[in-house]
Design a protein around this motif. Structure first.
Motif, PDB file in Angstrom:
ATOM      1  N   LEU A   1       0.840  -1.208   0.000  1.00  0.00           N
ATOM      2  CA  LEU A   1       0.000   0.000   0.000  1.00  0.00           C
ATOM      3  C   LEU A   1       0.875   1.258   0.000  1.00  0.00           C
ATOM      4  O   LEU A   1       0.555   2.244  -0.678  1.00  0.00           O
ATOM      5  CB  LEU A   1      -0.954  -0.033   1.201  1.00  0.00           C
ATOM      6  CG  LEU A   1      -2.027  -1.134   1.100  1.00  0.00           C
ATOM      7  CD1 LEU A   1      -2.687  -1.392   2.454  1.00  0.00           C
ATOM      8  CD2 LEU A   1      -3.097  -0.766   0.068  1.00  0.00           C
TER       9      LEU A   1
ATOM     10  N   MET B   1       1.913   1.858  -3.520  1.00  0.00           N
ATOM     11  CA  MET B   1       0.841   2.479  -4.314  1.00  0.00           C
ATOM     12  C   MET B   1       0.810   3.982  -4.074  1.00  0.00           C
ATOM     13  O   MET B   1       0.751   4.787  -5.007  1.00  0.00           O
ATOM     14  CB  MET B   1      -0.525   1.871  -3.936  1.00  0.00           C
ATOM     15  CG  MET B   1      -0.808   0.530  -4.566  1.00  0.00           C
ATOM     16  SD  MET B   1      -2.259  -0.285  -3.831  1.00  0.00           S
ATOM     17  CE  MET B   1      -3.584   0.820  -4.298  1.00  0.00           C
ATOM     18  N   TRP B   2       0.807   4.363  -2.800  1.00  0.00           N
ATOM     19  CA  TRP B   2       0.745   5.793  -2.452  1.00  0.00           C
ATOM     20  C   TRP B   2       1.911   6.550  -3.093  1.00  0.00           C
ATOM     21  O   TRP B   2       1.747   7.610  -3.696  1.00  0.00           O
ATOM     22  CB  TRP B   2       0.786   5.949  -0.924  1.00  0.00           C
ATOM     23  CG  TRP B   2       0.752   7.354  -0.453  1.00  0.00           C
ATOM     24  CD1 TRP B   2       1.812   8.217  -0.352  1.00  0.00           C
ATOM     25  CD2 TRP B   2      -0.401   8.097  -0.009  1.00  0.00           C
ATOM     26  NE1 TRP B   2       1.404   9.441   0.128  1.00  0.00           N
ATOM     27  CE2 TRP B   2       0.059   9.395   0.350  1.00  0.00           C
ATOM     28  CE3 TRP B   2      -1.754   7.791   0.128  1.00  0.00           C
ATOM     29  CZ2 TRP B   2      -0.803  10.386   0.834  1.00  0.00           C
ATOM     30  CZ3 TRP B   2      -2.617   8.782   0.609  1.00  0.00           C
ATOM     31  CH2 TRP B   2      -2.138  10.055   0.948  1.00  0.00           C
TER      32      TRP B   2
ATOM     33  N   HIS C   1       1.966   7.381  -6.793  1.00  0.00           N
ATOM     34  CA  HIS C   1       1.270   8.628  -7.128  1.00  0.00           C
ATOM     35  C   HIS C   1       2.099   9.836  -6.669  1.00  0.00           C
ATOM     36  O   HIS C   1       2.375  10.741  -7.440  1.00  0.00           O
ATOM     37  CB  HIS C   1      -0.102   8.648  -6.461  1.00  0.00           C
ATOM     38  CG  HIS C   1      -0.888   9.881  -6.785  1.00  0.00           C
ATOM     39  ND1 HIS C   1      -1.635  10.014  -7.937  1.00  0.00           N
ATOM     40  CD2 HIS C   1      -1.022  11.060  -6.120  1.00  0.00           C
ATOM     41  CE1 HIS C   1      -2.203  11.209  -7.970  1.00  0.00           C
ATOM     42  NE2 HIS C   1      -1.843  11.869  -6.877  1.00  0.00           N
TER      43      HIS C   1
ATOM     44  N   ASN D   1      -3.464   8.740   6.689  1.00  0.00           N
ATOM     45  CA  ASN D   1      -3.395   7.537   5.859  1.00  0.00           C
ATOM     46  C   ASN D   1      -2.193   6.650   6.185  1.00  0.00           C
ATOM     47  O   ASN D   1      -2.303   5.419   6.158  1.00  0.00           O
ATOM     48  CB  ASN D   1      -3.401   7.926   4.379  1.00  0.00           C
ATOM     49  CG  ASN D   1      -4.783   8.341   3.923  1.00  0.00           C
ATOM     50  OD1 ASN D   1      -5.596   7.521   3.487  1.00  0.00           O
ATOM     51  ND2 ASN D   1      -5.102   9.625   4.065  1.00  0.00           N
TER      52      ASN D   1
ATOM     53  N   ALA E   1      -7.391  -1.608  -6.016  1.00  0.00           N
ATOM     54  CA  ALA E   1      -6.112  -1.524  -6.729  1.00  0.00           C
ATOM     55  C   ALA E   1      -6.360  -1.310  -8.227  1.00  0.00           C
ATOM     56  O   ALA E   1      -5.638  -0.537  -8.883  1.00  0.00           O
ATOM     57  CB  ALA E   1      -5.293  -2.780  -6.489  1.00  0.00           C
TER      58      ALA E   1
ATOM     59  N   PHE F   1      -7.467   2.260  -8.693  1.00  0.00           N
ATOM     60  CA  PHE F   1      -6.301   3.122  -8.470  1.00  0.00           C
ATOM     61  C   PHE F   1      -5.432   3.143  -9.733  1.00  0.00           C
ATOM     62  O   PHE F   1      -5.023   4.217 -10.206  1.00  0.00           O
ATOM     63  CB  PHE F   1      -5.498   2.579  -7.279  1.00  0.00           C
ATOM     64  CG  PHE F   1      -4.332   3.446  -6.859  1.00  0.00           C
ATOM     65  CD1 PHE F   1      -4.455   4.337  -5.806  1.00  0.00           C
ATOM     66  CD2 PHE F   1      -3.099   3.353  -7.498  1.00  0.00           C
ATOM     67  CE1 PHE F   1      -3.388   5.135  -5.410  1.00  0.00           C
ATOM     68  CE2 PHE F   1      -2.025   4.146  -7.116  1.00  0.00           C
ATOM     69  CZ  PHE F   1      -2.165   5.036  -6.062  1.00  0.00           C
TER      70      PHE F   1
ATOM     71  N   TRP G   1      -4.737   6.316 -12.058  1.00  0.00           N
ATOM     72  CA  TRP G   1      -3.342   6.770 -12.216  1.00  0.00           C
ATOM     73  C   TRP G   1      -3.036   6.978 -13.697  1.00  0.00           C
ATOM     74  O   TRP G   1      -2.490   8.007 -14.086  1.00  0.00           O
ATOM     75  CB  TRP G   1      -2.405   5.717 -11.621  1.00  0.00           C
ATOM     76  CG  TRP G   1      -0.999   6.175 -11.394  1.00  0.00           C
ATOM     77  CD1 TRP G   1      -0.470   6.633 -10.228  1.00  0.00           C
ATOM     78  CD2 TRP G   1       0.067   6.218 -12.359  1.00  0.00           C
ATOM     79  NE1 TRP G   1       0.852   6.973 -10.406  1.00  0.00           N
ATOM     80  CE2 TRP G   1       1.208   6.728 -11.702  1.00  0.00           C
ATOM     81  CE3 TRP G   1       0.178   5.883 -13.706  1.00  0.00           C
ATOM     82  CZ2 TRP G   1       2.432   6.905 -12.352  1.00  0.00           C
ATOM     83  CZ3 TRP G   1       1.397   6.074 -14.351  1.00  0.00           C
ATOM     84  CH2 TRP G   1       2.500   6.572 -13.665  1.00  0.00           C
TER      85      TRP G   1
ATOM     86  N   TRP H   1      -8.205   8.127  -5.810  1.00  0.00           N
ATOM     87  CA  TRP H   1      -8.486   8.157  -4.359  1.00  0.00           C
ATOM     88  C   TRP H   1      -9.707   7.335  -3.989  1.00  0.00           C
ATOM     89  O   TRP H   1      -9.818   6.868  -2.845  1.00  0.00           O
ATOM     90  CB  TRP H   1      -8.520   9.609  -3.863  1.00  0.00           C
ATOM     91  CG  TRP H   1      -7.169  10.203  -4.111  1.00  0.00           C
ATOM     92  CD1 TRP H   1      -6.861  11.265  -4.911  1.00  0.00           C
ATOM     93  CD2 TRP H   1      -5.899   9.681  -3.676  1.00  0.00           C
ATOM     94  NE1 TRP H   1      -5.500  11.437  -4.975  1.00  0.00           N
ATOM     95  CE2 TRP H   1      -4.884  10.489  -4.231  1.00  0.00           C
ATOM     96  CE3 TRP H   1      -5.515   8.605  -2.866  1.00  0.00           C
ATOM     97  CZ2 TRP H   1      -3.521  10.257  -3.999  1.00  0.00           C
ATOM     98  CZ3 TRP H   1      -4.161   8.375  -2.641  1.00  0.00           C
ATOM     99  CH2 TRP H   1      -3.186   9.192  -3.198  1.00  0.00           C
TER     100      TRP H   1
ATOM    101  N   TRP I   1      -7.995   4.034  -3.715  1.00  0.00           N
ATOM    102  CA  TRP I   1      -7.224   3.979  -2.463  1.00  0.00           C
ATOM    103  C   TRP I   1      -8.162   3.724  -1.269  1.00  0.00           C
ATOM    104  O   TRP I   1      -7.874   2.891  -0.402  1.00  0.00           O
ATOM    105  CB  TRP I   1      -6.465   5.294  -2.279  1.00  0.00           C
ATOM    106  CG  TRP I   1      -5.753   5.425  -0.971  1.00  0.00           C
ATOM    107  CD1 TRP I   1      -6.163   6.135   0.118  1.00  0.00           C
ATOM    108  CD2 TRP I   1      -4.498   4.828  -0.606  1.00  0.00           C
ATOM    109  NE1 TRP I   1      -5.253   6.019   1.136  1.00  0.00           N
ATOM    110  CE2 TRP I   1      -4.221   5.226   0.711  1.00  0.00           C
ATOM    111  CE3 TRP I   1      -3.602   3.989  -1.272  1.00  0.00           C
ATOM    112  CZ2 TRP I   1      -3.067   4.817   1.389  1.00  0.00           C
ATOM    113  CZ3 TRP I   1      -2.456   3.589  -0.605  1.00  0.00           C
ATOM    114  CH2 TRP I   1      -2.190   3.995   0.711  1.00  0.00           C
TER     115      TRP I   1
ATOM    116  N   ILE J   1      -7.652   0.428   1.101  1.00  0.00           N
ATOM    117  CA  ILE J   1      -7.249   0.420   2.522  1.00  0.00           C
ATOM    118  C   ILE J   1      -8.468   0.234   3.436  1.00  0.00           C
ATOM    119  O   ILE J   1      -8.325  -0.001   4.623  1.00  0.00           O
ATOM    120  CB  ILE J   1      -6.461   1.678   2.931  1.00  0.00           C
ATOM    121  CG1 ILE J   1      -7.327   2.941   2.972  1.00  0.00           C
ATOM    122  CG2 ILE J   1      -5.253   1.891   2.036  1.00  0.00           C
ATOM    123  CD1 ILE J   1      -6.626   4.128   3.642  1.00  0.00           C
TER     124      ILE J   1
ATOM    125  N   GLY K   1      -9.144   6.873   4.204  1.00  0.00           N
ATOM    126  CA  GLY K   1      -9.189   6.905   2.744  1.00  0.00           C
ATOM    127  C   GLY K   1     -10.444   7.612   2.253  1.00  0.00           C
ATOM    128  O   GLY K   1     -10.401   8.410   1.309  1.00  0.00           O
TER     129      GLY K   1
END
Ligand code: NDP
Length: 261
Positions: free
Chosen positions: A84, A87-88, A91, A130, A157, A160, A164, A208, A211, A215, A220
């Motif tokens: 995770l 992933m954050w 971005h 987060n 995911a 996301f 992205w 988002w 996301w 999570i 989130g």
């Protein structure tokens, strides 16, 4: 107050804050950067500071601050939180340290001071909300390996990743509208720009939303709400600006949600 109580209090503050931000940006003052810098409420936002530096300054807490807060947590080396975290950072590392150099910024261009100042503080708080969820004991869930097969993680995911891609491609298409040294505006053409004026914001919303699902936490959801509060009014404003500015602006285009809004 202990960390858990701070986290809860900040969640409530961001929830209330997002309603305030939405109302202010919709009814009172536009975020006066970029094409809206000449707005009559622009003076509210203070004197100008260099645009490229302001982007790095306001986004860096979301990359660096998030990493520091994350690694302060007891569960920081657990595999699912690490995924995770990746992933954050996929971005925010790009947004903080690569995207500011992709924007076609004219020499001497400025952004009103209050915008990066408020965004810096906001991004630090969002990072705490987060990051602590992922790795701090007592806040959030433990994220066992089985979470990777959970439909909420998988759908999140996928959303996301789609967001992205849309966000990056849309921003790259905007940058390509100007040759080096150019400063004006053109009508973007092709791909999702045929459907909406602001596919970059649409991508941001999907990132988002994904996301928040991945999570599965109020942190989130509150960040998604905050992003909507911030960017929905701007998407509508950008759309109105395009229609005002270009007599031949395609009539079928919506602001940010294809076919709807
Ligand atoms: P904009 O679409 O307003 O501008 C992006 C860049 O493209 C700017 O350099 C702008 O130039 C240029 N540009 C825009 N439209 C045109 C056009 N028609 N012709 C030529 N150039 C154009 O996006 P933002 O600056 O608001 O946002 C940039 C990124 O940051 C987006 O991906 C957004 O999602 C993200 N973001 C996320 C936020 C969040 O809350 N999570 C908040 C704000 C942004 P100029 O600056 O001269 O107008």
């Amino acid at each position: 107050m202990n960390a858990v109580q701070w986290h809860e209090a900040l969640l409530i503050a961001y929830f209330a804050g997002s309603l305030f931000v939405f109302a202010t940006l919709s009814l009172v003052a536009k975020a006066a950067y970029g094409r809206h810098k000449g707005d009559k409420t622009a003076w509210w936002w203070g004197p100008g500071v260099p645009t490229r530096a302001s982007w790095i300054f306001m986004e860096a807490p979301s990359a660096l601050g998030f990493a520091v807060i994350y690694f302060m947590g007891e569960r920081a080396l657990a595999p699912v939180p690490l995924i995770l975290l990746a992933m954050w950072q996929a971005h925010y590392f790009q947004r903080s340290f690569i995207y500011p150099f992709m924007r076609r910024v004219k020499p001497g261009d400025t952004t009103p001071l209050l915008i990066p100042a408020l965004a810096f503080a906001t991004n630090l708080g969002v990072s705490f909300l987060n990051a602590a969820i992922l790795s701090w004991n007592g806040i959030g869930q433990a994220y066992e390996l089985s979470w990777l097969a959970d439909p909420r993680f998988l759908a999140g995911a996928a959303l996301f990743a789609a967001g992205w891609h849309i966000n990056r491609k849309a921003d790259a298409m905007l940058a390509a509208l100007r040759k080096p040294g150019e400063t004006g505006y053109r009508i973007p053409r092709g791909w999702l720009y045929e459907r909406v004026s602001c596919p970059n914001y649409l991508g941001e919303f999907l990132v988002w939303a994904g996301w928040a699902l991945a999570i599965w936490s109020a942190a989130g959801a509150v960040f998604l709400l905050w992003t909507l509060a911030n960017l929905l009014p701007r998407a509508l404003e950008n759309h109105r600006w395009y229609r005002r500015t270009f007599a031949d602006y395609p009539a079928q285009r919506r602001a940010v949600i294809p076919g709807l809004l």
